[in-house]
Structures are given as C-alpha cells and as structure tokens.
Design a protein around this motif. Structure first.
Motif, PDB file in Angstrom:
ATOM      1  N   UNK A  91      50.721  36.570  51.312  1.00 15.28           N
ATOM      2  CA  UNK A  91      50.027  37.854  51.171  1.00 15.28           C
ATOM      3  C   UNK A  91      50.164  38.463  49.780  1.00 15.28           C
ATOM      4  N   UNK A  92      51.107  37.972  48.971  1.00 15.40           N
ATOM      5  CA  UNK A  92      51.278  38.505  47.625  1.00 15.40           C
ATOM      6  C   UNK A  92      50.399  37.808  46.589  1.00 15.40           C
ATOM      7  N   UNK A 132      47.490  37.036  44.153  1.00 17.72           N
ATOM      8  CA  UNK A 132      46.659  37.985  43.398  1.00 17.72           C
ATOM      9  C   UNK A 132      45.268  38.134  44.002  1.00 17.72           C
ATOM     10  N   UNK A 133      44.705  37.055  44.478  1.00 21.29           N
ATOM     11  CA  UNK A 133      43.354  37.128  45.018  1.00 21.29           C
ATOM     12  C   UNK A 133      43.311  37.995  46.276  1.00 21.29           C
ATOM     13  N   UNK A 134      44.377  37.972  47.047  1.00 20.34           N
ATOM     14  CA  UNK A 134      44.416  38.824  48.246  1.00 20.34           C
ATOM     15  C   UNK A 134      44.456  40.307  47.857  1.00 20.34           C
ATOM     16  N   UNK A 135      45.207  40.612  46.800  1.00 21.26           N
ATOM     17  CA  UNK A 135      45.236  41.989  46.303  1.00 21.26           C
ATOM     18  C   UNK A 135      43.872  42.439  45.832  1.00 21.26           C
ATOM     19  N   UNK A 136      43.162  41.547  45.165  1.00 17.23           N
ATOM     20  CA  UNK A 136      41.822  41.884  44.687  1.00 17.23           C
ATOM     21  C   UNK A 136      40.864  42.128  45.852  1.00 17.23           C
ATOM     22  N   UNK A 137      41.011  41.366  46.915  1.00 19.39           N
ATOM     23  CA  UNK A 137      40.112  41.518  48.060  1.00 19.39           C
ATOM     24  C   UNK A 137      40.431  42.753  48.900  1.00 19.39           C
ATOM     25  N   UNK A 138      41.647  43.264  48.810  1.00 19.08           N
ATOM     26  CA  UNK A 138      41.971  44.485  49.549  1.00 19.08           C
ATOM     27  C   UNK A 138      41.563  45.737  48.787  1.00 19.08           C
ATOM     28  N   UNK A 139      41.270  45.604  47.498  1.00 20.88           N
ATOM     29  CA  UNK A 139      40.942  46.775  46.690  1.00 20.88           C
ATOM     30  C   UNK A 139      39.713  47.546  47.201  1.00 20.88           C
TER      31      UNK A 139
END
Length: 164
Positions: A140-141, A143-150
């Motif tokens: 879950x950490x 980077x692409x997952x962070x971008x998709x949650x933005x």
C-alpha cells in the motif's frame, strides 16, 4: 526565493492537443519494477509478451529470470488514464507532428501554437493496468497507489463542509 534562483527556473508553456484524447485507443499496460535509461518509443510488444499465471498470492510472471508478482489496479472511477508523448517546439519545426489533429504535413502553425514551447498528446488510454513487484506484490505504500488515492482525497479536502 532569491533573485539568483529565478534565473535557474526554466519555464515551459505546454499545449495539450485535446483531439488526441478522443482518439486514444485502449491498451494493456504493465508497470514494471525497473528503469530503462532511454526515453522514447520502443517496440515493447515484440519483446515483452508475458505468460501471466495466477499464483496463490496473485499474478505471477518471470521477467529476465526474475519472479514478478502483481495485481490489476483500476483507475479511480470517473477518471481515465492516458499514455502521453511530449514534443519540443524546436524538434517539431519542419517535421511531421504525430500529435497534430490532422495527418497533413503542410499545416501552418496557428498564432496560438506559436506561444507554446512544448506540445503533448495522448497515444493510448487505459482504465486499469498491471502493477508488478520484484518477488512480492507492491504494498500500500507504493507511490502509484498514493497517486491513485489523490483524486478522492482532493475531492474530500475541497468538499463543502455541512453546517451543524
């Protein structure tokens, strides 16, 4: 910011060729855990044809003798992903432009286009992609997952707060 720093900042005016968004054909994408030192087109389909199998922990594939594990990731609802290409203005002068709305080479630059340093356009679209990790599925950490949650986080931040 100091005055000397302003000279170091390079500014670009970018023009999005919107017609390319409508014409972008859907493609299957794979986000691999590696870097390639070249930036440009490549006949990837000739060299990367994965024999994906379903393993106990998710998708599995072998790439150059290494085990990759991955999973399908969906683009957030209401959004579409695009594969974009950039073209510098200096490069495009006098050469056919693959991003132009029409296929003719003799088009003159419009007054609006003269104000831009760079042009971008879509070559493909996607609604999901396969995210691969070396030996394990990216957590879950990633980077692409962070971008998709933005997008959902931005909507929540900017939503109107109900009055009590």
């Amino acid at each position: 910011m100091e005055c000397g720093d302003e000279a170091a900042i390079e500014r670009h005016r970018v023009h999005l060729r919107s017609a390319t968004l409508r014409d972008a054909a859907p493609v299957a994408l794979h986000l691999l855990p590696c870097e390639v030192a070249v930036d440009g087109p490549a006949p990837v389909g000739r060299f990367f044809t994965p024999a994906i199998r379903q393993g106990p922990e998710g998708l599995e594939v072998s790439f150059r003798g290494r085990c990759l594990r991955g999973e399908e990731v969906a683009v957030p609802p209401g959004l579409v992903g695009y594969v974009m290409v950039t073209e510098e203005k200096e490069v495009s002068m006098g050469k056919p432009d693959p991003l132009r709305d029409s296929g003719t080479d003799d088009q003159e630059e419009s007054p609006l286009e003269r104000d831009f340093d760079r042009f971008i356009g879509a070559t493909a679209s996607f609604s999901h992609f396969t995210l691969w990790g070396l030996e394990t599925i990216p957590g879950p950490d990633a980077k692409v997952r962070g971008a998709l949650t933005w997008p959902s986080l931005a909507a929540a931040i900017h939503a109107q707060v109900p009055e009590d």
